[in-house]
Design a protein around this motif. Structure first.
Motif, PDB file in Angstrom:
ATOM      1  N   GLY A 100      37.279  49.325 -14.404  1.00 46.84           N
ATOM      2  CA  GLY A 100      36.297  50.290 -13.926  1.00 46.84           C
ATOM      3  C   GLY A 100      36.849  51.550 -13.302  1.00 46.84           C
ATOM      4  O   GLY A 100      36.090  52.372 -12.794  1.00 46.84           O
ATOM      5  N   GLY A 101      38.175  51.715 -13.273  1.00 50.90           N
ATOM      6  CA  GLY A 101      38.763  52.913 -12.702  1.00 50.90           C
ATOM      7  C   GLY A 101      39.042  52.807 -11.217  1.00 50.90           C
ATOM      8  O   GLY A 101      38.894  51.737 -10.609  1.00 50.90           O
ATOM      9  N   ARG A 102      39.432  53.938 -10.626  1.00 52.73           N
ATOM     10  CA  ARG A 102      39.849  53.944  -9.223  1.00 52.73           C
ATOM     11  C   ARG A 102      38.758  53.461  -8.284  1.00 52.73           C
ATOM     12  O   ARG A 102      39.010  52.692  -7.359  1.00 52.73           O
ATOM     13  CB  ARG A 102      40.282  55.361  -8.813  1.00 52.73           C
ATOM     14  CG  ARG A 102      40.744  55.465  -7.369  1.00 52.73           C
ATOM     15  CD  ARG A 102      41.065  56.889  -6.977  1.00 52.73           C
ATOM     16  NE  ARG A 102      42.128  57.452  -7.807  1.00 52.73           N
ATOM     17  CZ  ARG A 102      42.667  58.658  -7.599  1.00 52.73           C
ATOM     18  NH1 ARG A 102      42.217  59.410  -6.589  1.00 52.73           N
ATOM     19  NH2 ARG A 102      43.606  59.107  -8.392  1.00 52.73           N
ATOM     20  N   SER A 103      37.515  53.906  -8.489  1.00 55.01           N
ATOM     21  CA  SER A 103      36.425  53.528  -7.580  1.00 55.01           C
ATOM     22  C   SER A 103      36.213  52.019  -7.575  1.00 55.01           C
ATOM     23  O   SER A 103      35.967  51.416  -6.523  1.00 55.01           O
ATOM     24  CB  SER A 103      35.127  54.243  -7.970  1.00 55.01           C
ATOM     25  OG  SER A 103      34.733  53.897  -9.287  1.00 55.01           O
ATOM     26  N   ALA A 104      36.316  51.382  -8.750  1.00 55.65           N
ATOM     27  CA  ALA A 104      36.149  49.931  -8.821  1.00 55.65           C
ATOM     28  C   ALA A 104      37.255  49.231  -8.037  1.00 55.65           C
ATOM     29  O   ALA A 104      37.007  48.248  -7.322  1.00 55.65           O
ATOM     30  CB  ALA A 104      36.149  49.459 -10.273  1.00 55.65           C
ATOM     31  N   GLY A 105      38.487  49.723  -8.162  1.00 58.81           N
ATOM     32  CA  GLY A 105      39.590  49.151  -7.408  1.00 58.81           C
ATOM     33  C   GLY A 105      39.399  49.313  -5.917  1.00 58.81           C
ATOM     34  O   GLY A 105      39.659  48.384  -5.136  1.00 58.81           O
ATOM     35  N   LEU A 106      38.934  50.489  -5.488  1.00 58.56           N
ATOM     36  CA  LEU A 106      38.743  50.748  -4.064  1.00 58.56           C
ATOM     37  C   LEU A 106      37.604  49.905  -3.487  1.00 58.56           C
ATOM     38  O   LEU A 106      37.707  49.401  -2.362  1.00 58.56           O
ATOM     39  CB  LEU A 106      38.476  52.233  -3.825  1.00 58.56           C
ATOM     40  CG  LEU A 106      39.672  53.169  -4.087  1.00 58.56           C
ATOM     41  CD1 LEU A 106      39.255  54.626  -3.934  1.00 58.56           C
ATOM     42  CD2 LEU A 106      40.828  52.850  -3.135  1.00 58.56           C
TER      43      LEU A 106
ATOM     44  N   MET B 292      45.482  50.523   4.038  1.00 56.95           N
ATOM     45  CA  MET B 292      46.486  51.523   3.687  1.00 56.95           C
ATOM     46  C   MET B 292      47.271  51.105   2.444  1.00 56.95           C
ATOM     47  O   MET B 292      47.428  51.884   1.495  1.00 56.95           O
ATOM     48  CB  MET B 292      47.449  51.737   4.862  1.00 56.95           C
ATOM     49  CG  MET B 292      48.540  52.767   4.587  1.00 56.95           C
ATOM     50  SD  MET B 292      49.780  52.807   5.924  1.00 56.95           S
ATOM     51  CE  MET B 292      50.614  51.220   5.652  1.00 56.95           C
ATOM     52  N   TRP B 293      47.754  49.865   2.446  1.00 56.23           N
ATOM     53  CA  TRP B 293      48.576  49.400   1.337  1.00 56.23           C
ATOM     54  C   TRP B 293      47.799  49.350   0.022  1.00 56.23           C
ATOM     55  O   TRP B 293      48.243  49.861  -1.008  1.00 56.23           O
ATOM     56  CB  TRP B 293      49.160  48.027   1.648  1.00 56.23           C
ATOM     57  CG  TRP B 293      49.790  47.370   0.442  1.00 56.23           C
ATOM     58  CD1 TRP B 293      49.316  46.305  -0.254  1.00 56.23           C
ATOM     59  CD2 TRP B 293      50.993  47.776  -0.224  1.00 56.23           C
ATOM     60  NE1 TRP B 293      50.140  46.007  -1.308  1.00 56.23           N
ATOM     61  CE2 TRP B 293      51.183  46.895  -1.321  1.00 56.23           C
ATOM     62  CE3 TRP B 293      51.924  48.792  -0.006  1.00 56.23           C
ATOM     63  CZ2 TRP B 293      52.265  47.001  -2.178  1.00 56.23           C
ATOM     64  CZ3 TRP B 293      53.005  48.891  -0.868  1.00 56.23           C
ATOM     65  CH2 TRP B 293      53.168  48.011  -1.940  1.00 56.23           C
ATOM     66  N   PHE B 294      46.610  48.765   0.057  1.00 52.02           N
ATOM     67  CA  PHE B 294      45.868  48.592  -1.185  1.00 52.02           C
ATOM     68  C   PHE B 294      45.202  49.891  -1.647  1.00 52.02           C
ATOM     69  O   PHE B 294      44.897  50.034  -2.830  1.00 52.02           O
ATOM     70  CB  PHE B 294      44.855  47.461  -1.065  1.00 52.02           C
ATOM     71  CG  PHE B 294      45.485  46.104  -1.237  1.00 52.02           C
ATOM     72  CD1 PHE B 294      46.012  45.731  -2.464  1.00 52.02           C
ATOM     73  CD2 PHE B 294      45.584  45.224  -0.175  1.00 52.02           C
ATOM     74  CE1 PHE B 294      46.618  44.498  -2.631  1.00 52.02           C
ATOM     75  CE2 PHE B 294      46.182  43.986  -0.344  1.00 52.02           C
ATOM     76  CZ  PHE B 294      46.700  43.621  -1.576  1.00 52.02           C
ATOM     77  N   SER B 295      44.975  50.837  -0.736  1.00 50.46           N
ATOM     78  CA  SER B 295      44.539  52.168  -1.168  1.00 50.46           C
ATOM     79  C   SER B 295      45.642  52.830  -1.985  1.00 50.46           C
ATOM     80  O   SER B 295      45.395  53.387  -3.065  1.00 50.46           O
ATOM     81  CB  SER B 295      44.184  53.034   0.043  1.00 50.46           C
ATOM     82  OG  SER B 295      43.056  52.535   0.717  1.00 50.46           O
ATOM     83  N   LEU B 296      46.858  52.772  -1.463  1.00 45.06           N
ATOM     84  CA  LEU B 296      48.007  53.325  -2.179  1.00 45.06           C
ATOM     85  C   LEU B 296      48.210  52.601  -3.508  1.00 45.06           C
ATOM     86  O   LEU B 296      48.477  53.233  -4.540  1.00 45.06           O
ATOM     87  CB  LEU B 296      49.258  53.209  -1.311  1.00 45.06           C
ATOM     88  CG  LEU B 296      50.576  53.697  -1.933  1.00 45.06           C
ATOM     89  CD1 LEU B 296      50.493  55.184  -2.259  1.00 45.06           C
ATOM     90  CD2 LEU B 296      51.748  53.430  -0.988  1.00 45.06           C
ATOM     91  N   TYR B 297      48.065  51.274  -3.490  1.00 40.91           N
ATOM     92  CA  TYR B 297      48.257  50.482  -4.710  1.00 40.91           C
ATOM     93  C   TYR B 297      47.217  50.848  -5.767  1.00 40.91           C
ATOM     94  O   TYR B 297      47.546  51.032  -6.950  1.00 40.91           O
ATOM     95  CB  TYR B 297      48.169  48.994  -4.368  1.00 40.91           C
ATOM     96  CG  TYR B 297      48.335  48.087  -5.559  1.00 40.91           C
ATOM     97  CD1 TYR B 297      49.599  47.779  -6.051  1.00 40.91           C
ATOM     98  CD2 TYR B 297      47.220  47.544  -6.203  1.00 40.91           C
ATOM     99  CE1 TYR B 297      49.750  46.942  -7.158  1.00 40.91           C
ATOM    100  CE2 TYR B 297      47.369  46.714  -7.302  1.00 40.91           C
ATOM    101  CZ  TYR B 297      48.636  46.431  -7.771  1.00 40.91           C
ATOM    102  OH  TYR B 297      48.785  45.618  -8.870  1.00 40.91           O
ATOM    103  N   THR B 298      45.952  50.983  -5.354  1.00 45.80           N
ATOM    104  CA  THR B 298      44.882  51.304  -6.290  1.00 45.80           C
ATOM    105  C   THR B 298      45.084  52.688  -6.901  1.00 45.80           C
ATOM    106  O   THR B 298      44.908  52.886  -8.106  1.00 45.80           O
ATOM    107  CB  THR B 298      43.517  51.246  -5.582  1.00 45.80           C
ATOM    108  OG1 THR B 298      43.329  49.941  -5.016  1.00 45.80           O
ATOM    109  CG2 THR B 298      42.387  51.540  -6.556  1.00 45.80           C
TER     110      THR B 298
END
Length: 203
Positions: A29-35, A159-165
């Motif tokens: 789903g792209g970046r938004s789905a990951g976030l 912080m970590w998973f924002s960077l990862y996504t």
């Protein structure tokens, strides 16, 4: 605090169901789905953080029945997610699809998946019961300190998973190539099932 932050960040970076789900949804789903999946994971994490700070998680760990019940539900959920991911990869391979992210994941789905992956995982409760007390003062009121450390843990998680996504999305053009994406989805599905089995074996 610095020692806690360093140890917590290393633990957050260890691959687990969160990373597998965020990777899968970011590709689909792209970046938004990951976030949104990450935010759901953070909300699920906050349940255990609050419970550990208030001492509720200790009761869960002390009760074999409650621990087993939550473990079974969490195991079934992870295995179900893994099988769904493997089926999605198989269907995409048959259709020859996978060049672009499918717009089939709503923000509600992503939040729910991320939340359940953490909220239904008794190992997260066990982690906070065993890890957090090591940094609390031996005397005096510990609730304030526990909440402070818990907030730091949640912020590091975001912080970590924002960077990862963002990283996954940045390389999305390559990762969403049909062959690459199918391999990632198959690996992710297998990992989710493996995480579920490992959780089932947790005492």
């Amino acid at each position: 605090m610095l020692t806690f932050a360093a140890a917590a960040l290393l633990l957050i970076m260890i691959p687990g169901p969160d990373q597998a789900l965020i990777t899968r949804n970011a590709l689909v789903g792209g970046r938004s789905a990951g976030l949104f999946t990450m935010v759901g994971g953070m909300l699920g994490l906050s349940v255990h953080v609050s419970a550990a700070s208030l001492g509720v998680s200790a009761l869960l760990v002390a009760s074999a029945t409650a621990f087993t019940a939550l473990k079974v539900i969490g195991t079934l959920y992870l295995v179900w997610m893994g099988i769904s991911t493997l089926r999605s990869a198989r269907n995409r391979a048959r259709q020859g699809d996978g060049t672009a992210p499918a717009q089939s994941l709503s923000w509600g789905q992503c939040l729910r998946q991320g939340f359940l992956s953490n909220a239904l995982n008794p190992k997260v409760a066990l982690f906070f019961v065993t890890f957090l007390p090591q940094f609390l003062p031996e005397t005096g009121r510990t609730l304030g300190s526990a909440l402070k450390f818990s907030v730091v843990f949640v912020l590091l998680y975001l912080m970590w998973f924002s960077l990862y996504t963002v990283t996954v999305d940045r390389f999305g053009a390559f990762l969403r190539r049909p062959v690459v994406r199918q391999r990632i989805e198959r690996s992710t599905g297998a990992l989710l099932i493996a995480f579920g089995i490992r959780l089932a074996l947790q005492h």
